[in-house]
Design an enzyme around this catalytic site. Sequence first.
Site, PDB file in Angstrom:
ATOM      1  N   LYS A 131       8.652 -25.195  11.756  1.00  0.00           N
ATOM      2  CA  LYS A 131       7.562 -25.071  12.727  1.00  0.00           C
ATOM      3  C   LYS A 131       7.809 -25.996  13.934  1.00  0.00           C
ATOM      4  CE  LYS A 131       5.457 -21.911  10.329  1.00  0.00           C
ATOM      5  NZ  LYS A 131       5.269 -22.038   8.948  1.00  0.00           N
TER       6      LYS A 131
HETATM    7  C1  LIG Z   1       4.555 -21.222   7.770  1.00  0.00           C
HETATM    8  C2  LIG Z   1       3.350 -20.351   7.627  1.00  0.00           C
HETATM    9  C3  LIG Z   1       2.410 -20.535   6.605  1.00  0.00           C
HETATM   10  C4  LIG Z   1       2.616 -21.525   5.506  1.00  0.00           C
HETATM   11  O1  LIG Z   1       2.809 -22.825   5.950  1.00  0.00           O
HETATM   12  P1  LIG Z   1       3.282 -23.930   4.884  1.00  0.00           P
HETATM   13  O2  LIG Z   1       3.004 -25.224   5.578  1.00  0.00           O
HETATM   14  O3  LIG Z   1       4.742 -23.703   4.648  1.00  0.00           O
HETATM   15  O4  LIG Z   1       2.474 -23.769   3.659  1.00  0.00           O
HETATM   16  C5  LIG Z   1       1.287 -19.750   6.597  1.00  0.00           C
HETATM   17  N1  LIG Z   1       1.078 -18.790   7.519  1.00  0.00           N
HETATM   18  C6  LIG Z   1       1.970 -18.565   8.510  1.00  0.00           C
HETATM   19  C7  LIG Z   1       1.678 -17.500   9.512  1.00  0.00           C
HETATM   20  C8  LIG Z   1       3.138 -19.321   8.589  1.00  0.00           C
HETATM   21  O5  LIG Z   1       4.020 -19.072   9.553  1.00  0.00           O
END
Ligand SMILES: *Cc1c(COP(=O)(O)O)cnc(C)c1O
Length: 386
Positions: A184
């Site tokens: 991210k």
């Molecule tokens: C990355 C992501 C998640 C999950 O995030 P985590 O921190 O890995 O649990 C949920 N929804 C979307 C749209 C994502 O891109």
Amino acid sequence: MSQDFLPFAKPALSQAAIDEVVACLKSGWITTGPRVQRFEEMLQEYLQAPYVLALSTATAGLHLAMLALDLQPGDEVITTPYTFVATLNTIVQAGGKPVLVDIEPHTRNLDVAKIQAAITPRTRVIMPVHFAGLPVDLDPIYELAKQHNLRVIEDAAQAIGTHYKGKILGSFGDIQVFSFHPNKNMTTGEGGCIATRDPAIADFITRMRFHGIDRKDAWNRFSKNGSQYYDVMAPGFKYNMMDIQAALGIHQLPELDSFIERRTQLVQRYQATLKDWPEWELPTLPAYAHKHSWHLYNPLLTDKAPLSRDEFIAAMKEANIGIGYHYQAAHLFHFYQQEFGYKTGDFPIAEKVAQQIVSLPLFPSMTDSEQERVITTMAKVLNRSI
Ligand SMILES: *Cc1c(COP(=O)(O)O)cnc(C)c1O
């Protein structure tokens, strides 16, 4: 000549962030503690949100957000099939039923015009996903929610730093969930947070992220000032963030806006270069005012390309360039077909995009010459000149 593998994403961790982790390890306090508290205060200021709760992951945040709204078995949550599967999984874990609405082809976000028809007497929540860091058109969604007495949980996992009509996501609306996964725009290793303006929701999440224990400082119970006694209000979860994670976050957050700026520059070069290539259909932007955080840059490979999408990804990998794939249409996973009867053809736009999309390399430390390498390699793989 073989060159190093260029990944499609890579976290940018400063020496200060690394030093902070080491300092945390040496401090004797490595789980939830003062660094998490400081990170939450910094997030409150950045997001302009009165309550920000740090968590182990965004997936934990989505789960807790639905529990905070007291979702009951069979309650319906309207969301998109075009997302990471955690969005749908957590609805099911919270006892709800995911009711899907197809996406808008140009932005890949939930098609807001199709939501109304999906509302039933069992609908409780609308859960838009800000895909790739592009804000969903929130005004009509909150308007619909008001008319039908629904709540909104924004899956903003990809959208920290995104603005909608001049306001940063997290500063308005019901609940926003952000992710700090390494892919991210900023990271704490694993990690996430919830922003809300509702003190009852904040209280609920504070308890439920740590075993249901009734005290905000429950993590502190073994320190000099902590009390060893506590009460349990409900069987909670183990969804707290560690100080080791927050040590990274404390240094990532002040850099986030410059990360987004660099991502935007790289995207502008991709857009300017690829706009004349018939092999690509580029993402387009909505008319409403917004700031895109460009978590992903993902054009569609059209049938003008001399090879299929999967062949394209394989050929790029062969040339040592990592290409991401976001996402398979979630309604076609085995469980969702089996449990909810979804099938091929239900959401044709999501399915078509899923067949053509690729995520090109994009990360803040990516150099101009690395991007040059991506572009020249793509030209070679697609058998064309730049
Ligand atoms: C990355 C992501 C998640 C999950 O995030 P985590 O921190 O890995 O649990 C949920 N929804 C979307 C749209 C994502 O891109």
